[in-house]
Design a protein around this motif. Structure first.
Motif, PDB file in Angstrom:
ATOM      1  N   VAL A   1       0.834  -1.201   0.000  1.00 47.60           N
ATOM      2  CA  VAL A   1       0.000   0.000   0.000  1.00 47.60           C
ATOM      3  C   VAL A   1       0.868   1.249   0.000  1.00 47.60           C
ATOM      4  O   VAL A   1       0.621   2.205  -0.746  1.00 47.60           O
ATOM      5  N   ALA A   2       1.912   1.233   0.854  1.00 51.36           N
ATOM      6  CA  ALA A   2       2.809   2.396   0.908  1.00 51.36           C
ATOM      7  C   ALA A   2       3.501   2.616  -0.426  1.00 51.36           C
ATOM      8  O   ALA A   2       3.668   3.747  -0.880  1.00 51.36           O
ATOM      9  N   ARG A   3       3.896   1.540  -1.072  1.00 48.35           N
ATOM     10  CA  ARG A   3       4.566   1.658  -2.370  1.00 48.35           C
ATOM     11  C   ARG A   3       3.611   2.249  -3.399  1.00 48.35           C
ATOM     12  O   ARG A   3       3.992   3.099  -4.206  1.00 48.35           O
ATOM     13  N   THR A   4       2.360   1.783  -3.384  1.00 47.41           N
ATOM     14  CA  THR A   4       1.371   2.328  -4.314  1.00 47.41           C
ATOM     15  C   THR A   4       1.151   3.811  -4.086  1.00 47.41           C
ATOM     16  O   THR A   4       1.038   4.600  -5.028  1.00 47.41           O
ATOM     17  N   GLN A   5       1.104   4.210  -2.796  1.00 53.36           N
ATOM     18  CA  GLN A   5       0.925   5.620  -2.482  1.00 53.36           C
ATOM     19  C   GLN A   5       2.092   6.453  -2.985  1.00 53.36           C
ATOM     20  O   GLN A   5       1.900   7.546  -3.512  1.00 53.36           O
ATOM     21  N   ARG A   6       3.308   5.925  -2.829  1.00 50.92           N
ATOM     22  CA  ARG A   6       4.484   6.664  -3.293  1.00 50.92           C
ATOM     23  C   ARG A   6       4.459   6.827  -4.808  1.00 50.92           C
ATOM     24  O   ARG A   6       4.800   7.875  -5.341  1.00 50.92           O
ATOM     25  N   VAL A   7       4.059   5.756  -5.510  1.00 45.20           N
ATOM     26  CA  VAL A   7       3.994   5.822  -6.975  1.00 45.20           C
ATOM     27  C   VAL A   7       2.958   6.843  -7.420  1.00 45.20           C
ATOM     28  O   VAL A   7       3.188   7.660  -8.318  1.00 45.20           O
ATOM     29  N   ALA A   8       1.791   6.809  -6.763  1.00 38.21           N
ATOM     30  CA  ALA A   8       0.724   7.748  -7.143  1.00 38.21           C
ATOM     31  C   ALA A   8       1.142   9.186  -6.881  1.00 38.21           C
ATOM     32  O   ALA A   8       0.881  10.087  -7.691  1.00 38.21           O
ATOM     33  N   CYS A   9       1.787   9.420  -5.724  1.00 42.33           N
ATOM     34  CA  CYS A   9       2.240  10.771  -5.403  1.00 42.33           C
ATOM     35  C   CYS A   9       3.318  11.234  -6.369  1.00 42.33           C
ATOM     36  O   CYS A   9       3.363  12.390  -6.763  1.00 42.33           O
TER      37      CYS A   9
ATOM     38  N   MET B   1       3.584  10.503  -9.371  1.00 41.84           N
ATOM     39  CA  MET B   1       2.941  10.845 -10.633  1.00 41.84           C
ATOM     40  C   MET B   1       2.084  12.106 -10.502  1.00 41.84           C
ATOM     41  O   MET B   1       1.423  12.512 -11.456  1.00 41.84           O
ATOM     42  N   SER B   2       2.081  12.717  -9.302  1.00 43.12           N
ATOM     43  CA  SER B   2       1.271  13.909  -9.053  1.00 43.12           C
ATOM     44  C   SER B   2      -0.187  13.647  -9.385  1.00 43.12           C
ATOM     45  O   SER B   2      -0.875  14.483  -9.993  1.00 43.12           O
ATOM     46  N   ALA B   3      -0.656  12.478  -8.981  1.00 41.44           N
ATOM     47  CA  ALA B   3      -2.035  12.109  -9.273  1.00 41.44           C
ATOM     48  C   ALA B   3      -2.976  12.811  -8.306  1.00 41.44           C
ATOM     49  O   ALA B   3      -2.640  13.028  -7.146  1.00 41.44           O
ATOM     50  N   PRO B   4      -4.177  13.167  -8.761  1.00 35.34           N
ATOM     51  CA  PRO B   4      -5.163  13.765  -7.863  1.00 35.34           C
ATOM     52  C   PRO B   4      -5.620  12.747  -6.822  1.00 35.34           C
ATOM     53  O   PRO B   4      -5.476  11.541  -7.026  1.00 35.34           O
ATOM     54  N   PRO B   5      -6.177  13.210  -5.712  1.00 38.25           N
ATOM     55  CA  PRO B   5      -6.586  12.288  -4.641  1.00 38.25           C
ATOM     56  C   PRO B   5      -7.575  11.220  -5.107  1.00 38.25           C
ATOM     57  O   PRO B   5      -7.511  10.072  -4.656  1.00 38.25           O
ATOM     58  N   GLN B   6      -8.490  11.582  -6.008  1.00 40.47           N
ATOM     59  CA  GLN B   6      -9.467  10.596  -6.487  1.00 40.47           C
ATOM     60  C   GLN B   6      -8.774   9.444  -7.214  1.00 40.47           C
ATOM     61  O   GLN B   6      -9.142   8.276  -7.051  1.00 40.47           O
ATOM     62  N   LEU B   7      -7.767   9.771  -8.034  1.00 39.15           N
ATOM     63  CA  LEU B   7      -7.047   8.735  -8.762  1.00 39.15           C
ATOM     64  C   LEU B   7      -6.225   7.878  -7.817  1.00 39.15           C
ATOM     65  O   LEU B   7      -6.142   6.661  -7.974  1.00 39.15           O
TER      66      LEU B   7
END
Length: 253
Positions: free
Chosen positions: A32-40, A42-48
């Motif tokens: 989960v932490a790794r996924t959060q780091r990847v999403a952040c 990528m500057s993804a919006p919170p919904q994504l």
């Protein structure tokens, strides 16, 4: 002592999740932490980010593994079919086909689409039927693979077109080779006492050239084109241009 405690904590963290494909244990919170780091990153919006976390949570659920494996099989079939067919069709079309550039590109795209679609549909059907049989009977039996592939082949590859013909013949040669090896291993076929590969090679080349010279219509079109280029076009030339530089002179084309 501190090093031992750190190692123990690390091992404990790895054991609290489920095993990954490589056989190691990974903590779910780590994923989960790794996924959060990847999403952040990528500057993804919170919904994504929330959507990615929800999808990854779903993918980790064992109860859906069979269905998800079927979907990924469809994906892998489509990708692999495109990777295999596109370069092959590109080379064969520009080497042996005549016509405009647009016609050649259309031929390449059509062959790639057919190969990719058929392979994706077959993998999806095969894995789905295997999972269904295992679910109904409570365990997996060897006959499940044959029945699932039999039905999948009948549904997907029964259309007699050039792409399906090439795929089926590719598999046929390898199936015959594998069955011979299996027969020797099981004792159904006596193991040769001498090296048989030279005889096998001689028979294959002898038969294919005999067929090409006297019954060429029986061979698959792409094989006919290749052998025509090698054995018939090399009999014709007019000057050094179509003897050494080109296969055919511009006048003959």
């Amino acid at each position: 002592m501190e090093a031992k405690v750190a190692v123990a904590q690390s091992c404990s963290a790895r054991r609290c999740g489920s095993p990954c494909s490589c056989g190691r244990w990974k903590c779910e919170s780590y994923s989960v932490a790794r996924t959060q780091r990847v999403a952040c990153a990528m500057s993804a919006p919170p919904q994504l980010q929330a959507l990615i976390l929800a999808v990854n949570a779903l993918l980790r659920k064992r109860r859906y593994h069979a269905a998800l494996a079927t979907l990924k099989g469809f994906r892998n079939g489509a990708v692999y079919g495109a990777k295999i067919r596109a370069p092959h069709s590109l080379v064969m079309t520009f080497l042996f086909r005549s016509g405009s550039l647009r016609e050649k590109l259309r031929t390449i795209l059509r062959a790639t689409y057919i190969h990719s679609k058929n392979l994706a549909c077959f993998v999806f059907t095969y894995k789905g039927l295997c999972a269904l049989q295992s679910h109904v009977q409570g365990k997996t039996y060897p006959v499940h693979s044959f029945l699932a592939a039999f039905i999948g082949g009948l549904l997907v590859f029964s259309d007699n077109n050039n792409v399906n013909s090439q795929i089926n013949m590719y598999l046929l040669s390898r199936v015959i080779f594998a069955l011979c090896r299996l027969g020797v291993e099981k004792g159904y076929i006596p193991k040769p006492r001498w090296h048989s590969f030279p005889l096998f090679t001689a028979m294959v080349w002898g038969l294919v050239l005999w067929l090409f010279e006297y019954h060429s219509w029986t061979l698959q079109p792409s094989l006919q084109s290749s052998m025509t280029y090698l054995y018939e076009d090399s009999n014709v030339w007019h000057d050094i241009s179509d003897f050494l530089i080109y296969n055919k002179s511009h006048a003959s084309k």
